[in-house]
Design an enzyme around this catalytic site. Structure first.
Site: not given
Ligand code: 8GP
Length: 855
Positions: A696, A388, A692, A581-582, A587
């Site tokens: 939405k 991810h 994501t 978002k976070r 970002k």
């Molecule tokens: C997130 C990505 O940042 C986001 O772009 C993506 O839409 C989402 O995953 C679902 O695929 N990634 C994470 O939250 C992430 O990598 N978290 C921790 C494992 C490091």
């Protein structure tokens, strides 16, 4: 122990089988029963909390009976199951969703399909009992067992797997504290614990399903009588894992899957009585507390790895309990081990559950007595790994000494996996000395580290990224060597998706209703490509009017929320510009707020005449910063300070308002997202794996401004370039730009320079508070390319202003975009996983009536 009722008595069971309510009257009866018995209250002291509890318990009962039947069906039919291992499930509220999914049966029987389903049986039932359904839904505390995108994706996947009748279980941890609640005090983020388990009717404790989990100890190797080398993991300590089940209903199906969350408990009962009796009370509870600490708290980091021992303990605890469960279920089928991967597919949501690979190998070797190769063939056919993120600081590594202490046997197995893997590499590429060091699962650093992503790749049969660009990037950057070793077919892409049930129908019921009236009913909630029927209404006057009215109503609703939570009045006719978002430097919320300051300065320098031509805007931010991430916290601070200056500037009035919404979470997202005109997805190109919320927002009739990053690229391809505001440098140029910052000259964008001057003057409070934020860009290499993209960002925002003036055209764009969003359903995404990674088939319940919804 099996305790099956003998055949002759089963007739009685069948006769009295629980079925949960089937009509409005039965629902009411169940609610009253729960109020009066489960909750021990009466009509004289039933407040909204009690009504929520009782309604939820009634739905839970229904789900549990459906769940039972689904599980029996799956066991008898002996089909392959998917196990989705995720440390995070960001579920949000459950009642609304249960009503939508379960309530359908009732709705369907009426001749004119009611479009807002939950406003049928359950709403009427509650109203007859004296409650408003909206108020009851509001009582629920979000299940916030996740940080952000990764956790919410897991929740959307559960919804889709159940809705598609895919036999699947989720496995996770039952954290006592989910993600912290965010409060804003004097402009700063303050973290408050989220004690969400106070009352949670959606879980079902299984005190009979308890697994012993071992930690620490040592390994004894010896030869058994047959002369075979055996390894025994001995000593150490045991902690108990107790299962809690959460039923996951599918939409328009009886299928109800299971999410099993593990909770930790001391192995030796409540506490040590001997110590207690001898007066050592403190240490008697210490063991218990230490054990319970394992599942106590969700680590609040998003896209950041901290390498804390307790986190590794959590991972092993959860993985070991889940695998014990999976293996036990498989063994009941009495099949040969070689058939394991025909029955079981395990998906690793990021590297957090990678220990499952090692644990399965350990079970097969040490407990089941299989040979290494035989075991390893089974293991590597079972697992799939989803990556991810490409951010280096998020890639998990565990120190070897820490591993050695906590999981000595696992470390041995990892070394062995690595040895065989490196031997394979050596055979294939004998001349490439450097390659071995680069791909080794063990990093030769001080201390040595276990590279979890590499272990996940070596132990899985498929590795996927979550959007096209991201999947290409992992193949060409962080996992490049592995593509060379295993070949390109091991690596694939599955672009993320979102569930339209929650993110359209639930969050935006009026829009869903309007859409349904044009595309032949609610079938689009099951086949989102049916939305394309909408395209012919993109120029339909009457339709556009209704469409725009709904957007306005959603904005009014958000404006009310803003008023009650911040005290600021915003004009619902202004352009709502949202970034939720976070908070993370990649970002680039900092770029957004610098852009807002630039807008503020521009307004201040305008004449009254010029101001009249300007489109009023409300800039809305929301999101949590990891508690230890100072830069992210500084960004929140700056946003709030800018807000307090701008919002009371009479000169500016309605032309600009700046809002920071506290404690962004799933239920708030359901209010915020439907209210956007434009939303921001402006990460440095190549850094956001997918995103994501971009999906939405567009699905809810908002346009987006974004960089060529993550799923923005595929959204553009689907909805068309004319319907999105893209800007900024491309991923392929990022490396060169960074290099130039560090070794060439780095000229600040002049507009950004003016913004910085204003910050330094103290216009937004003590300049010192923001010097690190400004310094990171001015003096320290501007890693996220804020200055490089700023000009193009500002220009593109001006295009947004222009476009918004033509409301008619804007509305057409949003309708066309929604019509073209079919691809982004998580149903499509799950179908891709099922076909290309898991090789599982749906198992459709036989008693399924025809729904009239099609497909
Ligand atoms: C997130 C990505 O940042 C986001 O772009 C993506 O839409 C989402 O995953 C679902 O695929 N990634 C994470 O939250 C992430 O990598 N978290 C921790 C494992 C490091």
């Amino acid at each position: 122990v099996e305790a099956s009722i003998p055949e002759p008595q089963r007739a009685a069971w069948k006769k009295f089988q629980a079925h949960g309510f089937k009509s409005k009257d039965e629902f009411e009866k169940e609610v009253v029963r729960h109020v009066e018995t489960t909750l021990a209250r009466s009509m004289f002291n039933c407040d909204e909390t009690a009504a929520y509890a009782a309604a939820s318990l009634a739905f839970r009962d229904r789900l549990i009976t459906q769940w039972n039947r689904t599980q029996q069906r799956q066991t008898f039919s002996d089909t392959k199951r998917v196990y989705y291992l995720s440390l995070e499930f960001l579920m949000g509220r459950a009642l609304d969703n249960a009503m939508l999914n379960v309530g359908l049966k009732n709705a369907r029987t009426s001749s004119s399909l009611p479009l807002i389903l939950k406003l049928t049986a359950s709403a009427e039932g509650l109203s007859e009992l004296g409650f408003r359904i909206e108020d009851i839904i509001e009582q629920e505390h979000d299940a916030a067992l996740g940080n952000g995108g990764l956790g919410r994706l897991a929740a959307c996947f559960l919804d889709s797997m159940a809705s598609l009748n895919i036999p699947a279980w989720g496995y996770g941890l039952r954290y006592r504290y989910g993600i912290f609640k965010q409060e804003i005090v004097d402009g700063y983020q303050v973290e408050v614990p989220d004690y969400w388990l106070d009352f949670n009717p959606w879980e079902f404790p299984r005190h009979d399903i308890v697994v012993d989990i071992q930690f620490y100890g040592h390994v004894r190797k010896y030869q058994d009588e047959a002369g075979k080398q055996v390894a025994l993991w001995e000593g150490g300590e045991i902690v108990k894992a107790v299962a809690y089940d959460v039923p996951i209903p599918g939409f328009d199906t009886q299928a109800t899957n299971n999410l099993r969350l593990w909770s930790s408990k001391a192995a030796s009962g409540e506490f040590d009585f001997q110590k207690f009796n001898s007066g050592d009370y403190e240490s008697s509870v210490a063991d218990q507390q230490r054990a319970e600490t394992i599942s106590a708290v969700l680590y609040p980091n998003d896209n950041l790895d901290r390498g804390k021992e307790l986190r590794l303990k959590q991972q092993y605890f959860w993985v070991a309990a889940s695998l014990y469960d999976i293996v036990r279920r498989f063994k009941k089928s009495k099949r040969a081990w070689s058939e394991f991967s025909d029955q079981v597919a395990i998906q690793l949501n990021d590297t957090h559950p990678t220990l499952a690979i090692v644990e399965l190998q350990r079970i097969l070797l040490d407990q089941e007595g299989l040979e290494w190769d035989e075991a390893w063939t089974i293991v590597s056919k079972t697992f799939g790994y989803t990556n991810h993120t490409v951010l280096p600081e998020a890639l998990e590594k565990w120190s070897v000494p820490l591993f050695q202490n906590l999981l000595p046997r696992h470390l041995q197995i990892i070394y062995e996996i690595n040895l065989y893997f490196l031997q394979l590499v050596e055979r294939k590429f004998p001349k490439e000395r450097d390659l071995l060091g680069r791909v080794s699962i063990i990093e030769e650093s001080q201390p040595k580290m276990v590279r979890m992503a590499y272990l996940a790749i070596v132990g899985s049969h498929k590795v996927n990224g979550v959007a096209e660009l991201h999947s290409d990037l992992i193949k060409t950057t962080i996992f490049k060597d592995f593509v060379k070793i295993f070949g390109p077919d091991k690596f694939t892409n599955v672009t993320n998706g979102i569930t339209p049930r929650r993110w359209l129908h639930q969050a935006n019921p009026r829009l869903s209703e309007l859409i349904a009236s044009k595309v032949g009913g609610l079938g689009f909630l099951k086949d989102l490509t049916l939305l394309n029927e909408l395209e012919k209404y993109a120029d339909d006057k009457e339709f556009k009017k209704e469409w725009a009215e709904i957007k306005y109503a959603n904005k009014v609703k958000l404006a009310k929320h803003i008023k009650t939570t911040t005290g600021v009045t915003v004009n619902p006719s202004a352009l709502f510009d949202i970034q939720v978002k976070r908070i993370h430097e990649y970002k680039r919320q900092q770029m957004n707020i610098f852009g807002v300051i630039h807008r503020y300065l521009t307004i201040k320098s305008m004449t009254a005449e010029e101001r009249k031509k300007l489109a009023p805007r409300v800039s809305i931010f929301g999101g949590k910063a990891a508690p230890g991430y100072w830069m992210a916290k500084t960004i929140i601070h700056l946003i709030n300070n800018v807000g307090s200056v701008v919002n009371k500037d009479k000169d500016v009035g309605d032309l600009l308002k700046v809002i920071f919404l506290e404690d962004y979470n799933v239920s708030k997202a359901e209010v915020i997202i439907p209210a956007s005109d434009i939303s921001e997805h402006i990460s440095t190109a190549g850094t956001e794996a997918s995103g994501t919320s971009n999906m939405k927002f567009v699905l809810n009739g908002g346009l987006i401004i974004g960089t060529c990053d993550g799923a923005n690229i595929e959204i553009t391809r689907e909805i068309g370039e004319n319907n999105i505001f893209l800007f900024g440098n491309l991923a392929e140029d990022v490396e060169d730009l960074r290099h130039a910052h560090n070794y060439g000259s780095h000229a600040m964008d002049p507009d950004l320079g003016k913004v910085f001057e204003e910050i330094k003057k103290g216009t937004f409070g003590d300049a010192g508070a923001f010097s690190a934020l400004v310094g990171a860009i001015e003096d320290h290499g501007d890693y996220y390319l804020v200055s490089d993209d700023f000009h193009s960002y500002i220009q593109t925002q001006a295009l947004v202003d222009e476009a918004y003036k033509d409301q008619d055209e804007w509305t057409s764009k949003t309708i066309t975009s929604v019509a073209r969003m079919g691809f982004f359903s998580s149903d499509r995404c799950i179908n891709e996983y099922a076909e290309s990674i898991w090789n599982v088939e749906p198992l459709v319940p036989e008693d399924e009536g025809t729904s009239g919804l099609g497909k």
